[in-house]
Design an enzyme around this catalytic site. Structure first.
Site, PDB file in Angstrom:
ATOM      1  N   GLN A 190       3.553   2.112  -5.148  1.00  0.00           N
ATOM      2  CA  GLN A 190       4.211   1.098  -5.892  1.00  0.00           C
ATOM      3  C   GLN A 190       5.545   1.140  -6.042  1.00  0.00           C
ATOM      4  OE1 GLN A 190       0.973  -0.503  -8.626  1.00  0.00           O
ATOM      5  NE2 GLN A 190       0.516   1.455  -8.529  1.00  0.00           N
ATOM      6  N   ASP A 211      11.714   3.334  -6.174  1.00  0.00           N
ATOM      7  CA  ASP A 211      12.686   4.176  -6.607  1.00  0.00           C
ATOM      8  C   ASP A 211      13.267   4.922  -5.083  1.00  0.00           C
ATOM      9  OD1 ASP A 211      10.676   6.168  -6.532  1.00  0.00           O
ATOM     10  OD2 ASP A 211      10.560   6.189  -8.666  1.00  0.00           O
ATOM     11  N   HIS A 247       5.724  -2.525  -2.952  1.00  0.00           N
ATOM     12  CA  HIS A 247       6.630  -3.274  -4.015  1.00  0.00           C
ATOM     13  C   HIS A 247       8.078  -3.289  -3.604  1.00  0.00           C
ATOM     14  CE1 HIS A 247       3.120  -2.962  -7.201  1.00  0.00           C
ATOM     15  NE2 HIS A 247       2.795  -3.901  -6.334  1.00  0.00           N
ATOM     16  N   GLY A 300      -0.362   8.421 -11.453  1.00  0.00           N
ATOM     17  CA  GLY A 300       0.694   7.788 -12.396  1.00  0.00           C
ATOM     18  C   GLY A 300       0.872   6.324 -12.405  1.00  0.00           C
TER      19      GLY A 300
HETATM   20  C1  BJW Z   1       2.099   9.437 -15.848  1.00  0.00           C
HETATM   21  C2  BJW Z   1       3.272  10.419 -16.093  1.00  0.00           C
HETATM   22  C3  BJW Z   1       3.358  11.490 -15.475  1.00  0.00           C
HETATM   23  C4  BJW Z   1       3.445   8.586 -17.360  1.00  0.00           C
HETATM   24  N1  BJW Z   1       2.379  11.950 -14.637  1.00  0.00           N
HETATM   25  N2  BJW Z   1       1.424   9.997 -14.800  1.00  0.00           N
HETATM   26  C5  BJW Z   1      -5.916 -10.146 -10.002  1.00  0.00           C
HETATM   27  C6  BJW Z   1      -6.264 -10.026 -11.304  1.00  0.00           C
HETATM   28  C7  BJW Z   1      -5.287 -10.319 -12.249  1.00  0.00           C
HETATM   29  C8  BJW Z   1      -3.870 -10.727 -11.811  1.00  0.00           C
HETATM   30  C9  BJW Z   1      -3.705 -10.729 -10.677  1.00  0.00           C
HETATM   31  C10 BJW Z   1      -4.691 -10.304  -9.587  1.00  0.00           C
HETATM   32  N3  BJW Z   1      -4.213 -10.303  -8.393  1.00  0.00           N
HETATM   33  C11 BJW Z   1      -2.876 -10.615  -8.429  1.00  0.00           C
HETATM   34  C12 BJW Z   1      -2.509 -10.785  -9.813  1.00  0.00           C
HETATM   35  C13 BJW Z   1      -1.048 -11.343 -10.479  1.00  0.00           C
HETATM   36  C14 BJW Z   1      -0.152 -10.062 -10.494  1.00  0.00           C
HETATM   37  C15 BJW Z   1      -0.716  -9.106 -11.503  1.00  0.00           C
HETATM   38  O1  BJW Z   1      -1.246  -8.080 -10.896  1.00  0.00           O
HETATM   39  N4  BJW Z   1      -0.636  -9.282 -12.825  1.00  0.00           N
HETATM   40  C16 BJW Z   1      -1.241  -8.264 -13.681  1.00  0.00           C
HETATM   41  C17 BJW Z   1      -0.034  -7.898 -14.739  1.00  0.00           C
HETATM   42  C18 BJW Z   1      -2.503  -8.945 -14.428  1.00  0.00           C
HETATM   43  N5  BJW Z   1       0.255  -9.576  -9.141  1.00  0.00           N
HETATM   44  C19 BJW Z   1       1.054 -10.160  -8.453  1.00  0.00           C
HETATM   45  O2  BJW Z   1       1.818 -10.903  -8.771  1.00  0.00           O
HETATM   46  C20 BJW Z   1       1.498  -9.390  -7.056  1.00  0.00           C
HETATM   47  N6  BJW Z   1       1.353 -10.498  -5.966  1.00  0.00           N
HETATM   48  C21 BJW Z   1       0.274 -10.999  -5.536  1.00  0.00           C
HETATM   49  O3  BJW Z   1      -0.994 -10.952  -6.158  1.00  0.00           O
HETATM   50  O4  BJW Z   1       0.360 -11.917  -4.537  1.00  0.00           O
HETATM   51  C22 BJW Z   1      -0.378 -12.676  -4.058  1.00  0.00           C
HETATM   52  C23 BJW Z   1      -0.206 -14.189  -4.594  1.00  0.00           C
HETATM   53  C24 BJW Z   1       1.027 -14.611  -4.749  1.00  0.00           C
HETATM   54  C25 BJW Z   1       1.189 -15.911  -5.009  1.00  0.00           C
HETATM   55  C26 BJW Z   1       0.157 -16.641  -5.428  1.00  0.00           C
HETATM   56  C27 BJW Z   1      -1.034 -16.410  -5.236  1.00  0.00           C
HETATM   57  C28 BJW Z   1      -1.358 -15.035  -4.903  1.00  0.00           C
HETATM   58  C29 BJW Z   1       2.849  -8.871  -7.011  1.00  0.00           C
HETATM   59  C30 BJW Z   1       2.792  -7.597  -7.982  1.00  0.00           C
HETATM   60  C31 BJW Z   1       4.324  -7.067  -7.967  1.00  0.00           C
HETATM   61  C32 BJW Z   1       4.660  -5.903  -9.008  1.00  0.00           C
HETATM   62  N7  BJW Z   1       5.879  -5.636  -8.933  1.00  0.00           N
HETATM   63  C33 BJW Z   1       6.236  -4.757 -10.155  1.00  0.00           C
HETATM   64  C34 BJW Z   1       8.089  -4.823 -10.071  1.00  0.00           C
HETATM   65  C35 BJW Z   1       8.666  -4.277  -9.010  1.00  0.00           C
HETATM   66  C36 BJW Z   1      10.014  -4.320  -9.118  1.00  0.00           C
HETATM   67  C37 BJW Z   1      10.724  -3.483 -10.363  1.00  0.00           C
HETATM   68  O5  BJW Z   1      10.148  -2.206 -10.294  1.00  0.00           O
HETATM   69  O6  BJW Z   1      11.347  -4.260 -11.201  1.00  0.00           O
HETATM   70  O7  BJW Z   1       5.913  -3.572  -9.545  1.00  0.00           O
HETATM   71  S1  BJW Z   1       5.725  -5.035 -11.737  1.00  0.00           S
HETATM   72  C38 BJW Z   1       5.561  -3.260 -11.792  1.00  0.00           C
HETATM   73  O8  BJW Z   1       3.974  -2.743 -12.057  1.00  0.00           O
HETATM   74  C39 BJW Z   1       6.161  -2.602 -10.714  1.00  0.00           C
HETATM   75  C40 BJW Z   1       5.174  -1.554 -10.529  1.00  0.00           C
HETATM   76  O9  BJW Z   1       5.051  -0.949  -9.160  1.00  0.00           O
HETATM   77  C41 BJW Z   1       3.826  -1.814 -11.104  1.00  0.00           C
HETATM   78  C42 BJW Z   1       2.784  -1.023 -11.395  1.00  0.00           C
HETATM   79  O10 BJW Z   1       3.175  -0.306 -12.413  1.00  0.00           O
HETATM   80  P1  BJW Z   1       2.835   1.214 -12.800  1.00  0.00           P
HETATM   81  O11 BJW Z   1       3.463   1.949 -11.635  1.00  0.00           O
HETATM   82  O12 BJW Z   1       1.299   1.122 -12.983  1.00  0.00           O
HETATM   83  O13 BJW Z   1       3.704   1.714 -14.130  1.00  0.00           O
HETATM   84  P2  BJW Z   1       3.253   1.693 -15.527  1.00  0.00           P
HETATM   85  O14 BJW Z   1       4.500   1.813 -16.156  1.00  0.00           O
HETATM   86  O15 BJW Z   1       2.566   0.407 -15.879  1.00  0.00           O
HETATM   87  O16 BJW Z   1       2.345   2.919 -15.724  1.00  0.00           O
HETATM   88  C43 BJW Z   1       3.030   4.090 -15.707  1.00  0.00           C
HETATM   89  C44 BJW Z   1       1.677   5.064 -15.973  1.00  0.00           C
HETATM   90  O17 BJW Z   1       2.185   6.400 -15.712  1.00  0.00           O
HETATM   91  C45 BJW Z   1       0.753   5.169 -17.247  1.00  0.00           C
HETATM   92  O18 BJW Z   1      -0.491   4.975 -16.925  1.00  0.00           O
HETATM   93  C46 BJW Z   1       1.181   6.536 -17.709  1.00  0.00           C
HETATM   94  O19 BJW Z   1       0.047   6.862 -18.561  1.00  0.00           O
HETATM   95  C47 BJW Z   1       1.513   7.102 -16.384  1.00  0.00           C
HETATM   96  N8  BJW Z   1       2.300   8.379 -16.592  1.00  0.00           N
HETATM   97  N9  BJW Z   1       3.914   9.867 -17.108  1.00  0.00           N
HETATM   98  C48 BJW Z   1       1.381  11.081 -14.365  1.00  0.00           C
HETATM   99  N10 BJW Z   1       4.286  12.474 -15.837  1.00  0.00           N
END
Ligand code: BJW
Length: 240
Positions: free
Chosen positions: A100, A103, A118, A187
């Site tokens: 996801q 970077d 992403h 992560g």
């Molecule tokens: C460590 C550590 C160490 C720390 N070692 N671990 C179903 C249900 C509900 C909602 C939805 C659903 N399906 C779709 C949705 C809507 C939405 C969504 O998911 N919303 C939720 C928030 C509820 N999804 C979307 O909109 C997606 N598109 C889509 O579904 O299209 C279909 C559609 C479109 C139109 C109409 C209808 C349908 C798109 C999602 C795009 C996400 N984009 C981002 C931004 C990218 C650009 C940017 O970086 O600015 O991607 S958001 C952000 O979240 C980024 C990440 O890739 C992504 C995930 O985050 P991640 O990687 O989990 O990071 P963190 O910070 O949350 O967590 C870090 C973790 O690391 C923590 O757990 C720490 O504990 C851990 N950690 N140190 C190991 N050393």
């Protein structure tokens, strides 16, 4: 527990690894939800990473990405990225890396075929469908740069909330999740879909799911084990 999972890694015919922002934490890249410091501390990242936020406040969103781009340009892959790249080299055909992260650190480490769900923060694209006047050579500099004729804006080539993921990468990731017998989920908070759903797909298809994350996540519900360690410490041992 680590030895058990090492045994599963040795036995598995197909391994899929799904990574999130925690993968790069030890490279010095703040995680998505922890990225807000200094000037950006007052903004919720979930409210900046949308097309409507960009249309409403293009300079604010562009500058947030510039700030993150500069930070990412200064860091290197960590021991976890390198362990995954080594493993992929040693086990071609047995391993799929799904990320996801935007970077580029997996790719820099050598995983050039990582499925990037992403996008890539280092690249831009046009906000609206480009017209004949929209040329990369004639960009008007700015925050963001724009087409001097029609005003079309450049935007980061990442996937924002509400946008579709790249179809081929998502299809390949779903196939890898269905066909693997071991999935490592490293992560990620497991809160963003459809990426988080890949862990459920793997579990429902009979794979073992192992989480590498110091904190609990909603995906723990389908995991056989959670290794509560940082990725850059855990992965080199797990994949050695
Ligand atoms: C460590 C550590 C160490 C720390 N070692 N671990 C179903 C249900 C509900 C909602 C939805 C659903 N399906 C779709 C949705 C809507 C939405 C969504 O998911 N919303 C939720 C928030 C509820 N999804 C979307 O909109 C997606 N598109 C889509 O579904 O299209 C279909 C559609 C479109 C139109 C109409 C209808 C349908 C798109 C999602 C795009 C996400 N984009 C981002 C931004 C990218 C650009 C940017 O970086 O600015 O991607 S958001 C952000 O979240 C980024 C990440 O890739 C992504 C995930 O985050 P991640 O990687 O989990 O990071 P963190 O910070 O949350 O967590 C870090 C973790 O690391 C923590 O757990 C720490 O504990 C851990 N950690 N140190 C190991 N050393």
């Amino acid at each position: 527990m680590l030895d058990t999972v090492r045994g599963w890694v040795r036995e598995a015919h197909r391994i899929a690894v799904l990574t999130g922002a925690g993968m790069s934490a030890e490279s010095g890249v703040p995680t998505f939800r922890d990225a807000q410091t200094g000037l950006w501390a007052h903004f919720n990242p979930q409210e900046l990473a949308t097309e409507s936020a960009f249309r409403a406040h293009p300079q604010r969103v562009w500058d947030w990405y510039e700030h993150r781009r500069q930070m990412i340009a200064a860091v290197k892959p960590n021991a976890g990225h390198l362990a995954l790249a080594d493993f992929a080299r040693q086990h071609p055909g047995r391993f799929t890396l799904i990320t996801q992260n935007v970077d580029g650190l997996h790719q820099l480490a050598g995983n050039t075929d990582a499925l990037a769900l992403h996008g890539n923060i280092a690249e831009d694209r046009w906000l609206d469908a480009p017209r004949a006047c929209c040329g990369a050579d004639s960009l008007e500099p700015g925050h963001p740069p724009r087409c001097p004729v029609c005003g079309n804006l450049r935007r980061p080539a990442v996937v924002w909330f509400g946008e579709h993921l790249p179809a081929q990468a998502l299809e390949d990731a779903e196939r890898a999740a269905r066909e693997c017998d071991l999935m490592l989920v490293v992560g990620t908070s497991g809160e963003v879909y459809p990426a988080a759903g890949l862990a459920f797909t793997a579990h429902q298809s009979g794979a073992r799911v192992v989480i590498v994350n110091p904190e609990p996540t909603p995906l723990d519900a389908v995991a056989e084990h959670r290794l509560s360690e940082p990725a850059a410490v855990c992965l080199p041992v797990l994949l050695a």
